[in-house]
Design an enzyme around this catalytic site. Structure first.
Site, PDB file in Angstrom:
ATOM      1  N   GLY A   1       7.392  11.285  -5.381  1.00 51.06           N
ATOM      2  CA  GLY A   1       8.324  11.885  -4.422  1.00 51.06           C
ATOM      3  C   GLY A   1       8.391  13.396  -4.575  1.00 51.06           C
TER       4      GLY A   1
ATOM      5  CG  HIS B   1      -2.666   0.665  -1.866  1.00 50.85           C
ATOM      6  ND1 HIS B   1      -3.650   1.582  -2.115  1.00 50.85           N
ATOM      7  CD2 HIS B   1      -1.590   1.076  -2.603  1.00 50.85           C
ATOM      8  CE1 HIS B   1      -3.190   2.496  -2.962  1.00 50.85           C
ATOM      9  NE2 HIS B   1      -1.945   2.209  -3.279  1.00 50.85           N
TER      10      HIS B   1
ATOM     11  CB  ILE C   1       4.648   6.064  -1.160  1.00 51.34           C
ATOM     12  CG1 ILE C   1       4.329   7.062  -0.037  1.00 51.34           C
ATOM     13  CG2 ILE C   1       3.720   6.304  -2.349  1.00 51.34           C
ATOM     14  CD1 ILE C   1       4.278   8.525  -0.451  1.00 51.34           C
TER      15      ILE C   1
ATOM     16  CG  ASP D   1      15.677   9.579  -8.114  1.00 50.85           C
ATOM     17  OD1 ASP D   1      14.444   9.507  -7.963  1.00 50.85           O
ATOM     18  OD2 ASP D   1      16.301   8.843  -8.928  1.00 50.85           O
TER      19      ASP D   1
ATOM     20  CG  ASN E   1       8.929  -1.306  -6.999  1.00 52.61           C
ATOM     21  OD1 ASN E   1       9.820  -0.989  -7.797  1.00 52.61           O
ATOM     22  ND2 ASN E   1       7.719  -0.794  -7.060  1.00 52.61           N
TER      23      ASN E   1
ATOM     24  CG  ASN F   1       1.896   0.553  -5.064  1.00 52.42           C
ATOM     25  OD1 ASN F   1       1.288   0.186  -4.073  1.00 52.42           O
ATOM     26  ND2 ASN F   1       1.561   1.643  -5.745  1.00 52.42           N
TER      27      ASN F   1
ATOM     28  CB  ALA G   1      13.581  12.972  -6.914  1.00 50.98           C
ATOM     29  N   GLY G   2      10.822  10.905  -8.188  1.00 53.31           N
ATOM     30  CA  GLY G   2       9.971  10.766  -9.375  1.00 53.31           C
ATOM     31  C   GLY G   2       8.699  11.563  -9.197  1.00 53.31           C
TER      32      GLY G   2
HETATM   33  N1  APR Z   1      17.234   4.767  -4.819  1.00 50.75           N
HETATM   34  C1  APR Z   1      16.677   5.981  -4.991  1.00 50.75           C
HETATM   35  N2  APR Z   1      15.779   6.237  -5.963  1.00 50.75           N
HETATM   36  C2  APR Z   1      15.457   5.233  -6.785  1.00 50.75           C
HETATM   37  C3  APR Z   1      15.991   3.935  -6.646  1.00 50.75           C
HETATM   38  C4  APR Z   1      16.930   3.724  -5.595  1.00 50.75           C
HETATM   39  N3  APR Z   1      17.482   2.536  -5.384  1.00 50.75           N
HETATM   40  N4  APR Z   1      15.460   3.153  -7.602  1.00 50.75           N
HETATM   41  C5  APR Z   1      14.611   3.909  -8.315  1.00 50.75           C
HETATM   42  N5  APR Z   1      14.604   5.169  -7.821  1.00 50.75           N
HETATM   43  C6  APR Z   1      13.865   6.336  -8.278  1.00 50.75           C
HETATM   44  C7  APR Z   1      13.828   6.458  -9.802  1.00 50.75           C
HETATM   45  O1  APR Z   1      15.054   6.968 -10.314  1.00 50.75           O
HETATM   46  C8  APR Z   1      12.659   7.407 -10.011  1.00 50.75           C
HETATM   47  O2  APR Z   1      13.071   8.759 -10.091  1.00 50.75           O
HETATM   48  O3  APR Z   1      12.498   6.246  -7.913  1.00 50.75           O
HETATM   49  C9  APR Z   1      11.800   7.189  -8.747  1.00 50.75           C
HETATM   50  C10 APR Z   1      10.415   6.652  -9.053  1.00 50.75           C
HETATM   51  O4  APR Z   1       9.744   7.650  -9.730  1.00 50.75           O
HETATM   52  P1  APR Z   1       8.680   7.375 -10.889  1.00 50.75           P
HETATM   53  O5  APR Z   1       9.247   6.403 -11.863  1.00 50.75           O
HETATM   54  O6  APR Z   1       8.207   8.705 -11.376  1.00 50.75           O
HETATM   55  O7  APR Z   1       7.506   6.618 -10.125  1.00 50.75           O
HETATM   56  P2  APR Z   1       6.342   7.288  -9.241  1.00 50.75           P
HETATM   57  O8  APR Z   1       5.164   7.521 -10.087  1.00 50.75           O
HETATM   58  O9  APR Z   1       6.892   8.400  -8.444  1.00 50.75           O
HETATM   59  O10 APR Z   1       5.967   6.071  -8.280  1.00 50.75           O
HETATM   60  C11 APR Z   1       6.865   5.640  -7.258  1.00 50.75           C
HETATM   61  O11 APR Z   1       5.123   5.025  -5.760  1.00 50.75           O
HETATM   62  O12 APR Z   1       2.830   5.017  -6.077  1.00 50.75           O
HETATM   63  C12 APR Z   1       3.993   4.236  -6.057  1.00 50.75           C
HETATM   64  O13 APR Z   1       3.535   2.452  -7.639  1.00 50.75           O
HETATM   65  C13 APR Z   1       4.283   3.619  -7.401  1.00 50.75           C
HETATM   66  O14 APR Z   1       6.004   2.120  -6.662  1.00 50.75           O
HETATM   67  C14 APR Z   1       5.753   3.350  -7.302  1.00 50.75           C
HETATM   68  C15 APR Z   1       6.253   4.520  -6.461  1.00 50.75           C
END
Ligand code: APR
Length: 311
Positions: free
Chosen positions: A13, A176, A119, A33, A96, A121, A9-10
């Site tokens: 998401g 990508h 999605i 999340d 990741n 990376n 839910a970053g």
């Molecule tokens: N389970 C659920 N959520 C998780 C987990 C997990 N095991 N590990 C991390 N997260 C959550 C984090 O808590 C965070 O809220 O994934 C979210 C990622 O959000 P952001 O840090 O805001 O990253 P964002 O910009 O959304 O990018 C997410 O998409 O475009 C790609 O390169 C980017 O790999 C990255 C992904």
């Protein structure tokens, strides 16, 4: 009843959830999340627009409770770390891969029939990892990257042509990555008119170059990677699946000989419908494009090799 779960839910998401809700793409969306409270907060904020905007999609946020994702038709995986300025997408693999593997396993326990849109990376490698971990048929695993790269290509093309963004055509294939994606300038068009006949060659080459570093440019400006277009591109794929739109979208698909490559996921034109990737569209690349595609595939294979410990 259609149900979509978004894991992570970053920025990306939550944006994807917002586009699904405002577009009323699904009946129900679950945003999950690992971070306590984040998804609940974002879901509540988005749902407080429902009355203002007149929306009927129901969005709920949950902290790591996969039971709530039960029987999802589509699951979008955005969990993981984003890149920071100066980083490549490939550098994210160590962290990741572990996240995407465990998320995939959890998701499938509750939604064994779901179609997965990846999605996170490095997207092509994470999509390949999901194949290896899940053993799902190849039509049910879709990498989002090409949709985003093509949208960026069309954005830069519309600026160069001084055209309405909805009236230009362009597709990006290949990996990508900043150096691996291939904006196919030969097929770029403005309402069917070849862009090459409307723009000088150096300007069209600049459109392609800007597209390739499109993500890096935003990461530098924002201090983290982009989210509006990535989230919307994910939602575009969800809509194509749920509404069986049979849209031709560039997506990372498992190749088994198409374009002379196999055993990797990489961006190619795909028909996306209710069964996920319903067809990989193949056509003749010219010699230069072929060489670029094979070079791109080589780079993706190299990144995939770094998964050895994770799968
Ligand atoms: N389970 C659920 N959520 C998780 C987990 C997990 N095991 N590990 C991390 N997260 C959550 C984090 O808590 C965070 O809220 O994934 C979210 C990622 O959000 P952001 O840090 O805001 O990253 P964002 O910009 O959304 O990018 C997410 O998409 O475009 C790609 O390169 C980017 O790999 C990255 C992904």
């Amino acid at each position: 009843m259609s149900k979509v779960s978004i894991i992570g839910a970053g920025n990306v998401g939550a944006t994807c959830a917002n586009v699904l809700v405002t577009g009323q793409v699904a009946d129900e969306v679950v945003l999950l999340d690992i971070k306590e409270g984040v998804s609940e907060g974002k879901a509540m904020d988005i749902m407080q627009t429902a009355n203002i905007l007149g929306l009927n999609t129901r969005l709920v946020g949950v902290t790591n409770d996969y039971a709530m994702t039960e029987n999802s038709d589509v699951v979008v995986i955005t969990s993981g770390i984003p890149r920071k300025p100066g980083m490549t997408r490939e550098e994210l693999i160590g962290v990741n891969a572990g996240i995407v593997k465990s998320v995939t396993e959890n998701v499938l326990k509750h939604s064994p029939n779901a179609i997965i849109v990846c999605i996170s990376n490095p997207m092509d490698t994470m999509t390949y990892l999901i194949h290896k971990v899940s053993g799902l048929p190849k039509n049910r695993i879709i990498g989002m990257g090409g949709a985003l790269d093509s949208a960026r290509f069309k954005y830069f093309l519309s600026l160069a042509l001084e055209a309405n963004a909805t009236e230009v055509e362009g597709i990006v294939i290949g990996g990508h990555g900043d150096t691996t994606m291939i904006p196919l300038t030969r097929f770029a068009a403005y309402r069917g008119i070849p862009a090459s006949s409307l723009l000088p060659a150096d300007l069209l080459a600049k459109v392609a170059a800007d597209t390739m570093v499109g993500g890096a440019t935003l990461t530098k400006l924002l201090g983290t990677s982009a989210w509006y277009a990535p989230g919307a591109a994910g939602a575009q794929m969800v809509a194509a699946i749920l509404h069986n739109q049979k849209k031709l979208i560039s997506a990372s698909a498992l190749l088994e000989g198409e374009y002379g490559e196999s055993d990797l996921c990489i961006g190619v034109p795909c028909i996306i419908g209710r069964n996920g990737i319903e067809k990989i569209v193949t056509f003749d690349l010219n010699e230069e494009e072929k060489a670029l595609f094979h070079k791109s595939a080589e780079a993706v294979h190299k990144t995939n090799a770094a998964l050895a410990g994770a799968i």
